[in-house]
Design an enzyme around this catalytic site. Structure first.
Site, PDB file in Angstrom:
ATOM      1  N   HIS A  59       0.911  -1.041   0.116  1.00  0.00           N
ATOM      2  CA  HIS A  59       0.136   0.044  -0.030  1.00  0.00           C
ATOM      3  C   HIS A  59       0.773   1.304  -0.137  1.00  0.00           C
ATOM      4  O   HIS A  59       1.915   1.299   0.574  1.00  0.00           O
ATOM      5  CB  HIS A  59      -1.114  -0.123   1.443  1.00  0.00           C
ATOM      6  CG  HIS A  59      -0.198   0.022   2.546  1.00  0.00           C
ATOM      7  ND1 HIS A  59       0.414   1.205   3.009  1.00  0.00           N
ATOM      8  CD2 HIS A  59       0.078  -0.949   3.522  1.00  0.00           C
ATOM      9  CE1 HIS A  59       0.812   1.076   4.096  1.00  0.00           C
ATOM     10  NE2 HIS A  59       1.074  -0.280   4.387  1.00  0.00           N
ATOM     11  N   GLU A 119      -2.721  -7.059   7.396  1.00  0.00           N
ATOM     12  CA  GLU A 119      -1.405  -6.846   8.209  1.00  0.00           C
ATOM     13  C   GLU A 119      -1.439  -7.563   9.284  1.00  0.00           C
ATOM     14  O   GLU A 119      -2.559  -7.884   9.739  1.00  0.00           O
ATOM     15  CB  GLU A 119      -0.955  -5.429   8.616  1.00  0.00           C
ATOM     16  CG  GLU A 119       0.286  -5.045   9.192  1.00  0.00           C
ATOM     17  CD  GLU A 119       1.478  -5.554   8.575  1.00  0.00           C
ATOM     18  OE1 GLU A 119       1.652  -6.700   8.185  1.00  0.00           O
ATOM     19  OE2 GLU A 119       2.265  -4.535   8.164  1.00  0.00           O
TER      20      GLU A 119
END
Length: 218
Positions: free
Chosen positions: A17, A90
């Site tokens: 990201h 994550e």
């Protein structure tokens, strides 16, 4: 005698990201849901422009905002709607989330030592161990590849996820020091053929202006 047909080669481009304010402050995010900052949005746009010519057939993403926002920008460039994959979130960093590395060393010295040493079973008191993360991430990556044999697929993920993917593909132990970079909006190509995985390229940032932040610590 009939020759056996060649097995299809499946290529995944894993994109970290774009940058967030917590990345810039070297603050642990984990599964705390943080938006991209202005730099991160520009990085996502640059990744989308590059991937528009890469023959991408499908787009997946972690459903955390920083990844999902990156995937939406990339999807606009590719004319693809991203598919959410929560198993690519994550790592859960438990009590570490929201703290900087300096704060971790000060407030949780024993935990920080276990973290830096890459203890595969350390889970931040209320988070996720490397072993658990490995099982979650590798399962998701193999499922996605299995859905798109012989295709190119883009997948927007996180630094901790990329750490696991690199080790999975190379067969590296979880507890060895990291010897590769994981820059924001970096492009990481992995290939699967006949069930065997390899890295085609890793951490490419030619599409970005200099300065993409690496996942810390190394």
């Amino acid at each position: 005698m009939t020759e056996r047909s060649a097995s299809p080669t499946t290529r995944l481009c894993l994109v970290r990201h774009g940058e967030t304010e917590w990345n810039a402050a070297r603050r642990i995010q984990g599964q705390t849901d943080i938006d991209l900052n202005a730099c991160g949005r520009r990085q996502a746009e640059a990744a989308g422009r590059w991937l528009a010519a890469a023959g991408i057939d499908a787009l997946y993403s972690s459903d955390l905002r920083r990844a999902w926002q990156t995937a939406q920008v990339i999807g606009g460039a590719l004319e693809l709607v991203p598919l959410a994959e929560p198993a690519l979130r994550e790592r859960r960093y438990g009590v570490f989330e929201g703290l900087t590395y300096e704060e971790l060393k000060r407030d949780y010295p024993a935990g920080y030592a276990a973290f830096v040493a890459r203890d595969p079973d350390y889970n931040f008191e209320s988070g996720e161990s490397l072993r658990s993360l490995y099982a979650r991430v590798t399962g998701a990556v193999q499922r996605i590849a299995g859905r798109h044999p012989g295709r190119n697929v883009a997948v927007v993920v996180h630094g901790g996820v990329l750490d696991i993917v690199n080790r999975f593909v190379r067969g590296s132990p979880l507890d060895t020091p990291r010897d590769f970079l994981i820059p924001n909006a970096g492009l990481n190509w992995i290939v699967c053929r006949d069930g065997d995985w390899s890295i085609e390229s890793w951490g490419a940032t030619d599409h970005l202006v200099p300065g993409a932040l690496d996942e810390l610590p190394s």
